[in-house]
Design a protein around this motif. Sequence first.
Motif, PDB file in Angstrom:
ATOM      1  N   ALA A   1       0.832  -1.205   0.000  1.00  0.00           N
ATOM      2  CA  ALA A   1       0.000   0.000   0.000  1.00  0.00           C
ATOM      3  C   ALA A   1       0.865   1.252   0.000  1.00  0.00           C
ATOM      4  CB  ALA A   1      -0.932  -0.003   1.205  1.00  0.00           C
TER       5      ALA A   1
ATOM      6  N   THR B   1      -6.946   2.520  -3.098  1.00  0.00           N
ATOM      7  CA  THR B   1      -7.796   1.375  -2.759  1.00  0.00           C
ATOM      8  C   THR B   1      -8.136   0.574  -4.009  1.00  0.00           C
ATOM      9  OG1 THR B   1      -8.725   2.583  -0.879  1.00  0.00           O
ATOM     10  CG2 THR B   1      -9.952   0.674  -1.668  1.00  0.00           C
TER      11      THR B   1
ATOM     12  N   GLU C   1      -4.817  -1.292  -4.768  1.00  0.00           N
ATOM     13  CA  GLU C   1      -4.302  -2.232  -3.778  1.00  0.00           C
ATOM     14  C   GLU C   1      -5.389  -3.045  -3.084  1.00  0.00           C
ATOM     15  OE1 GLU C   1      -2.340  -3.724  -0.127  1.00  0.00           O
ATOM     16  OE2 GLU C   1      -3.997  -2.273  -0.158  1.00  0.00           O
ATOM     17  N   GLY C   2      -6.589  -2.496  -3.048  1.00  0.00           N
ATOM     18  CA  GLY C   2      -7.718  -3.256  -2.540  1.00  0.00           C
ATOM     19  C   GLY C   2      -8.064  -3.061  -1.080  1.00  0.00           C
ATOM     20  N   HIS C   3      -7.241  -2.317  -0.311  1.00  0.00           N
ATOM     21  CA  HIS C   3      -7.474  -2.242   1.130  1.00  0.00           C
ATOM     22  C   HIS C   3      -7.286  -0.798   1.623  1.00  0.00           C
ATOM     23  CE1 HIS C   3      -6.370  -6.474   0.394  1.00  0.00           C
ATOM     24  NE2 HIS C   3      -7.308  -6.704   1.283  1.00  0.00           N
TER      25      HIS C   3
ATOM     26  N   ASP D   1      -7.735   0.332   4.552  1.00  0.00           N
ATOM     27  CA  ASP D   1      -7.103   0.374   5.874  1.00  0.00           C
ATOM     28  C   ASP D   1      -5.591   0.319   5.772  1.00  0.00           C
ATOM     29  OD1 ASP D   1      -7.763  -2.224   4.840  1.00  0.00           O
ATOM     30  OD2 ASP D   1      -7.046  -3.092   6.709  1.00  0.00           O
ATOM     31  N   ASN D   2      -5.036  -0.201   4.662  1.00  0.00           N
ATOM     32  CA  ASN D   2      -3.593  -0.174   4.451  1.00  0.00           C
ATOM     33  C   ASN D   2      -3.138   1.157   3.875  1.00  0.00           C
ATOM     34  OD1 ASN D   2      -3.346  -2.795   5.350  1.00  0.00           O
ATOM     35  ND2 ASN D   2      -3.305  -3.697   3.313  1.00  0.00           N
TER      36      ASN D   2
ATOM     37  N   TRP E   1     -12.986   2.646   5.916  1.00  0.00           N
ATOM     38  CA  TRP E   1     -14.135   1.804   5.581  1.00  0.00           C
ATOM     39  C   TRP E   1     -14.529   2.067   4.129  1.00  0.00           C
ATOM     40  CZ3 TRP E   1     -14.343   6.442   7.952  1.00  0.00           C
ATOM     41  CH2 TRP E   1     -15.294   7.382   7.524  1.00  0.00           C
ATOM     42  N   THR E   2     -15.379   1.207   3.607  1.00  0.00           N
ATOM     43  CA  THR E   2     -15.918   1.409   2.262  1.00  0.00           C
ATOM     44  C   THR E   2     -17.431   1.456   2.339  1.00  0.00           C
ATOM     45  OG1 THR E   2     -15.936  -0.975   1.807  1.00  0.00           O
ATOM     46  CG2 THR E   2     -13.973   0.264   1.110  1.00  0.00           C
TER      47      THR E   2
ATOM     48  N   ALA F   1     -14.084   4.574  -0.937  1.00  0.00           N
ATOM     49  CA  ALA F   1     -13.200   4.384   0.209  1.00  0.00           C
ATOM     50  C   ALA F   1     -13.169   5.666   1.035  1.00  0.00           C
ATOM     51  CB  ALA F   1     -11.789   4.030  -0.253  1.00  0.00           C
TER      52      ALA F   1
ATOM     53  N   THR G   1       1.176 -12.865   1.930  1.00  0.00           N
ATOM     54  CA  THR G   1      -0.086 -12.397   2.493  1.00  0.00           C
ATOM     55  C   THR G   1      -1.237 -13.311   2.083  1.00  0.00           C
ATOM     56  OG1 THR G   1       0.709 -10.117   2.459  1.00  0.00           O
ATOM     57  CG2 THR G   1      -1.661 -10.427   2.645  1.00  0.00           C
TER      58      THR G   1
ATOM     59  N   ARG H   1      -3.897 -15.006   4.662  1.00  0.00           N
ATOM     60  CA  ARG H   1      -5.338 -14.804   4.545  1.00  0.00           C
ATOM     61  C   ARG H   1      -6.067 -16.120   4.305  1.00  0.00           C
ATOM     62  NH1 ARG H   1      -4.652  -9.476   0.753  1.00  0.00           N
ATOM     63  NH2 ARG H   1      -4.284  -7.975   2.424  1.00  0.00           N
TER      64      ARG H   1
END
Length: 225
Positions: A6, A36, A39-41, A43-44, A57-58, A67, A91, A95
Amino acid sequence: GLGSSAAAVVAGIAAARALVADPAALDDAAVLQLATEFEGHPDNAAPAIYGGATIAWTSTVEGREGAHAVRLDVHPDIEATVLVPSTRLATSRARGVLPETVPHADAALNAGRSALLVDALTRSPQHLFEATEDRLHQEYRAGVMTASWELVRALRLDGLAATISGAGPTVLLLGRAQEREHADGVLRELLEGSDLWRAYRPGIDLEGVRSERVVGSAGLSARLR
């Protein structure tokens, strides 16, 4: 477990922002959305953008997922120590061992601890130990990061607020400056003679990503910090 993917994405977007004619057109909220999507996240990406501690949050509006994040001011007494092992863990593997469902009691405990963590990080660092208790991911991942899990358990037995950092295998230790001597003593005892771990106390960045436009003989470039 250090959010490097991220951070790399945020660095690339911040560099691009610094080079456009009007950097203000790409504000932090837009950077978070782009990061987001890459990278998809959120929070990262959020802490790399805003610094400090963040809640991300999304939400879906008119079929489009957005996001969002808010930044928290970390209590000035809090210090972070990261214990980085020489081993690596994908990762995707970390997961992959998580269960599809968890007991209701464990979910309820973690929800309460998450709320307590907000208070511990911002106002009441004396609650960090209780606030970092987890039942949703660490024990499930113990089998793929045995050394990290054993270190977390040993540190917590000494009353230190240790957790797996992100998906691991890095271990994060949070504490107050006045507890540093005790924490250092425990770490020396646990890690003495081991070449598996490297300990860092990098400080908590409170500003997030920063860039400056630099004009030189080679033209315009961006410098990131």
